[in-house]
Design a protein around this motif. Structure first.
Motif, PDB file in Angstrom:
ATOM      1  N   ALA A 100      18.889  41.071  34.769  1.00  0.00           N
ATOM      2  CA  ALA A 100      20.275  40.704  34.475  1.00  0.00           C
ATOM      3  C   ALA A 100      20.943  41.891  33.783  1.00  0.00           C
ATOM      4  O   ALA A 100      20.376  42.475  32.861  1.00  0.00           O
ATOM      5  N   ILE A 101      22.124  42.243  34.241  1.00  0.00           N
ATOM      6  CA  ILE A 101      22.840  43.392  33.686  1.00  0.00           C
ATOM      7  C   ILE A 101      24.288  43.024  33.376  1.00  0.00           C
ATOM      8  O   ILE A 101      24.812  42.033  33.893  1.00  0.00           O
ATOM      9  N   ALA A 102      24.906  43.828  32.549  1.00  0.00           N
ATOM     10  CA  ALA A 102      26.339  43.716  32.288  1.00  0.00           C
ATOM     11  C   ALA A 102      26.971  45.016  32.753  1.00  0.00           C
ATOM     12  O   ALA A 102      26.659  46.088  32.231  1.00  0.00           O
ATOM     13  N   ALA A 103      27.832  44.929  33.746  1.00  0.00           N
ATOM     14  CA  ALA A 103      28.435  46.143  34.298  1.00  0.00           C
ATOM     15  C   ALA A 103      29.370  46.783  33.281  1.00  0.00           C
ATOM     16  O   ALA A 103      30.105  46.095  32.570  1.00  0.00           O
ATOM     17  N   PRO A 104      29.354  48.121  33.194  1.00  0.00           N
ATOM     18  CA  PRO A 104      30.252  48.796  32.252  1.00  0.00           C
ATOM     19  C   PRO A 104      31.714  48.607  32.657  1.00  0.00           C
ATOM     20  O   PRO A 104      32.035  48.425  33.827  1.00  0.00           O
ATOM     21  N   SER A 105      32.585  48.634  31.679  1.00  0.00           N
ATOM     22  CA  SER A 105      34.018  48.494  31.945  1.00  0.00           C
ATOM     23  C   SER A 105      34.787  49.433  31.008  1.00  0.00           C
ATOM     24  O   SER A 105      34.245  49.878  29.994  1.00  0.00           O
ATOM     25  N   PRO A 106      36.043  49.772  31.343  1.00  0.00           N
ATOM     26  CA  PRO A 106      36.742  49.356  32.564  1.00  0.00           C
ATOM     27  C   PRO A 106      36.329  50.191  33.762  1.00  0.00           C
ATOM     28  O   PRO A 106      36.035  51.377  33.612  1.00  0.00           O
ATOM     29  N   ARG A 107      36.281  49.564  34.918  1.00  0.00           N
ATOM     30  CA  ARG A 107      35.978  50.242  36.172  1.00  0.00           C
ATOM     31  C   ARG A 107      36.854  49.624  37.267  1.00  0.00           C
ATOM     32  O   ARG A 107      37.173  48.435  37.223  1.00  0.00           O
ATOM     33  N   ARG A 108      37.220  50.449  38.267  1.00  0.00           N
ATOM     34  CA  ARG A 108      37.988  49.961  39.407  1.00  0.00           C
ATOM     35  C   ARG A 108      37.175  50.180  40.674  1.00  0.00           C
ATOM     36  O   ARG A 108      36.710  51.293  40.946  1.00  0.00           O
ATOM     37  N   TYR A 109      37.000  49.101  41.442  1.00  0.00           N
ATOM     38  CA  TYR A 109      36.190  49.116  42.645  1.00  0.00           C
ATOM     39  C   TYR A 109      37.062  48.942  43.889  1.00  0.00           C
ATOM     40  O   TYR A 109      37.928  48.051  43.929  1.00  0.00           O
ATOM     41  N   ALA A 110      36.834  49.766  44.898  1.00  0.00           N
ATOM     42  CA  ALA A 110      37.513  49.585  46.182  1.00  0.00           C
ATOM     43  C   ALA A 110      37.109  48.241  46.768  1.00  0.00           C
ATOM     44  O   ALA A 110      35.921  47.945  46.887  1.00  0.00           O
ATOM     45  N   ASP A 111      38.084  47.425  47.110  1.00  0.00           N
ATOM     46  CA  ASP A 111      37.816  46.086  47.654  1.00  0.00           C
ATOM     47  C   ASP A 111      37.910  46.140  49.174  1.00  0.00           C
ATOM     48  O   ASP A 111      38.982  45.971  49.745  1.00  0.00           O
ATOM     49  N   VAL A 112      36.769  46.374  49.827  1.00  0.00           N
ATOM     50  CA  VAL A 112      36.794  46.540  51.278  1.00  0.00           C
ATOM     51  C   VAL A 112      36.931  45.212  52.008  1.00  0.00           C
ATOM     52  O   VAL A 112      37.084  45.188  53.231  1.00  0.00           O
ATOM     53  N   ASN A 113      36.887  44.079  51.286  1.00  0.00           N
ATOM     54  CA  ASN A 113      37.125  42.770  51.889  1.00  0.00           C
ATOM     55  C   ASN A 113      38.585  42.350  51.793  1.00  0.00           C
ATOM     56  O   ASN A 113      38.974  41.338  52.374  1.00  0.00           O
ATOM     57  N   ASP A 114      39.387  43.101  51.062  1.00  0.00           N
ATOM     58  CA  ASP A 114      40.805  42.784  50.938  1.00  0.00           C
ATOM     59  C   ASP A 114      41.483  42.918  52.297  1.00  0.00           C
ATOM     60  O   ASP A 114      41.170  43.840  53.074  1.00  0.00           O
ATOM     61  N   LYS A 115      42.402  42.031  52.598  1.00  0.00           N
ATOM     62  CA  LYS A 115      43.059  42.052  53.911  1.00  0.00           C
ATOM     63  C   LYS A 115      43.824  43.350  54.151  1.00  0.00           C
ATOM     64  O   LYS A 115      44.028  43.748  55.298  1.00  0.00           O
ATOM     65  N   ALA A 116      44.237  44.027  53.070  1.00  0.00           N
ATOM     66  CA  ALA A 116      44.986  45.277  53.225  1.00  0.00           C
ATOM     67  C   ALA A 116      44.079  46.469  53.527  1.00  0.00           C
ATOM     68  O   ALA A 116      44.576  47.529  53.913  1.00  0.00           O
ATOM     69  N   ALA A 117      42.746  46.296  53.390  1.00  0.00           N
ATOM     70  CA  ALA A 117      41.840  47.424  53.648  1.00  0.00           C
ATOM     71  C   ALA A 117      41.910  47.886  55.098  1.00  0.00           C
ATOM     72  O   ALA A 117      41.697  49.062  55.399  1.00  0.00           O
ATOM     73  N   VAL A 118      42.224  46.964  56.004  1.00  0.00           N
ATOM     74  CA  VAL A 118      42.294  47.315  57.419  1.00  0.00           C
ATOM     75  C   VAL A 118      43.380  48.354  57.676  1.00  0.00           C
ATOM     76  O   VAL A 118      43.275  49.168  58.612  1.00  0.00           O
ATOM     77  N   ARG A 119      44.401  48.386  56.858  1.00  0.00           N
ATOM     78  CA  ARG A 119      45.493  49.343  57.037  1.00  0.00           C
ATOM     79  C   ARG A 119      45.062  50.764  56.696  1.00  0.00           C
ATOM     80  O   ARG A 119      45.756  51.726  57.020  1.00  0.00           O
ATOM     81  N   HIS A 120      43.915  50.891  56.059  1.00  0.00           N
ATOM     82  CA  HIS A 120      43.360  52.202  55.748  1.00  0.00           C
ATOM     83  C   HIS A 120      42.232  52.588  56.709  1.00  0.00           C
ATOM     84  O   HIS A 120      41.609  53.633  56.550  1.00  0.00           O
ATOM     85  N   GLY A 121      41.985  51.734  57.718  1.00  0.00           N
ATOM     86  CA  GLY A 121      40.970  52.036  58.714  1.00  0.00           C
ATOM     87  C   GLY A 121      39.634  51.357  58.505  1.00  0.00           C
ATOM     88  O   GLY A 121      38.666  51.665  59.202  1.00  0.00           O
ATOM     89  N   VAL A 122      39.553  50.421  57.553  1.00  0.00           N
ATOM     90  CA  VAL A 122      38.310  49.700  57.286  1.00  0.00           C
ATOM     91  C   VAL A 122      38.289  48.388  58.066  1.00  0.00           C
ATOM     92  O   VAL A 122      39.288  47.662  58.098  1.00  0.00           O
ATOM     93  N   THR A 123      37.162  48.098  58.697  1.00  0.00           N
ATOM     94  CA  THR A 123      36.962  46.817  59.358  1.00  0.00           C
ATOM     95  C   THR A 123      35.763  46.119  58.731  1.00  0.00           C
ATOM     96  O   THR A 123      35.026  46.700  57.932  1.00  0.00           O
ATOM     97  N   ARG A 124      35.538  44.873  59.117  1.00  0.00           N
ATOM     98  CA  ARG A 124      34.413  44.105  58.585  1.00  0.00           C
ATOM     99  C   ARG A 124      33.078  44.787  58.879  1.00  0.00           C
ATOM    100  O   ARG A 124      32.093  44.616  58.179  1.00  0.00           O
ATOM    101  N   GLU A 125      33.056  45.598  59.924  1.00  0.00           N
ATOM    102  CA  GLU A 125      31.821  46.278  60.321  1.00  0.00           C
ATOM    103  C   GLU A 125      31.338  47.265  59.262  1.00  0.00           C
ATOM    104  O   GLU A 125      30.154  47.609  59.227  1.00  0.00           O
ATOM    105  N   LEU A 126      32.216  47.683  58.358  1.00  0.00           N
ATOM    106  CA  LEU A 126      31.809  48.622  57.313  1.00  0.00           C
ATOM    107  C   LEU A 126      30.668  48.053  56.472  1.00  0.00           C
ATOM    108  O   LEU A 126      29.827  48.797  55.970  1.00  0.00           O
TER     109      LEU A 126
END
Length: 210
Positions: free
Chosen positions: A99-125
């Motif tokens: 069990a871990i506690a992730a360090p913060s603050p951190r910003r993670y690319a959300d490749v499941n966000d619906k807007a990710a497709v506009r940057h060329g990401v698909t579910r296949e990633l």
């Protein structure tokens, strides 16, 4: 006519601006990290054999963790898990889940966000075994100033994001937090994930030769 290759996830374009890529804050709740018994919970690797590894030539690597024990276990075992949902005793003994506690603050690319497709990401990633492509995305997102990737694991059936890849200095980092030293053995973690650890073979002295 569209070919199969036309549908494949492409790497980021050279010089592509990803500074507006959709992102989320890191997790506030406890997370789970499956790792070798030879290492502590926090280890940032760069082998290129995992989905969002960074280039080996750099000074930074990637540490993977998940929202649930089962996700962490299944992502760690990957194709080594049999179709019958079993593992050998040796394989179970080789890893643990912390069990871990992730360090913060951190910003993670959300490749499941619906807007990710506009940057060329698909579910296949998040499912392709072309790790050269996924590693290229990790590098590009890191270069864009993001601290990691939020994604849905390949080896579970949840549609929602359930996994994290955090970038950090290459190698172990004992300064990052764990949660009350809470840890599961590989066998305990497999049981929690609905995976059977096979019985060990009988010792030679227990065999009766006829």
């Amino acid at each position: 006519m569209t070919s199969r290759n036309d549908l494949a996830q492409q790497p980021p374009q050279p010089g592509q601006d990803l500074t507006s890529f959709p992102a989320v804050d890191g997790p506030a709740a406890r997370q789970w990290r499956a790792h070798s018994v030879s290492f502590g919970p926090w280890f940032f690797g760069t082998t290129g054999a995992s989905r969002f590894d960074l280039p080996d030539a750099g000074d930074e690597g990637t540490c993977y963790f998940a929202d649930e024990v089962e996700t962490a276990v299944r992502e760690s075992l990957g194709p080594r898990l049999s179709a019958a949902q079993t593992v050998t005793p040796d394989l179970a003994a080789a890893f643990t889940v912390s069990a871990i506690a992730a360090p913060s603050p951190r910003r993670y690319a959300d490749v499941n966000d619906k807007a990710a497709v506009r940057h060329g990401v698909t579910r296949e990633l998040t499912t392709t075994v072309r790790y050269d492509v996924t590693n290229a995305w990790a590098d590009a997102l890191h270069q864009a100033g993001l601290d990691g990737v939020r994604y849905a694991s390949r080896f579970t059936t949840e549609a929602a994001a359930n996994s994290w890849a955090l970038f950090g200095p290459k190698g172990p980092d004992a300064s990052l937090p764990v949660v009350n030293a809470e840890q599961l053995t590989g066998s305990e973690a497999c049981a929690a994930a609905g995976i059977t650890v096979l019985a060990p073979p009988p010792a030679k002295r227990a065999l009766r030769i006829i």
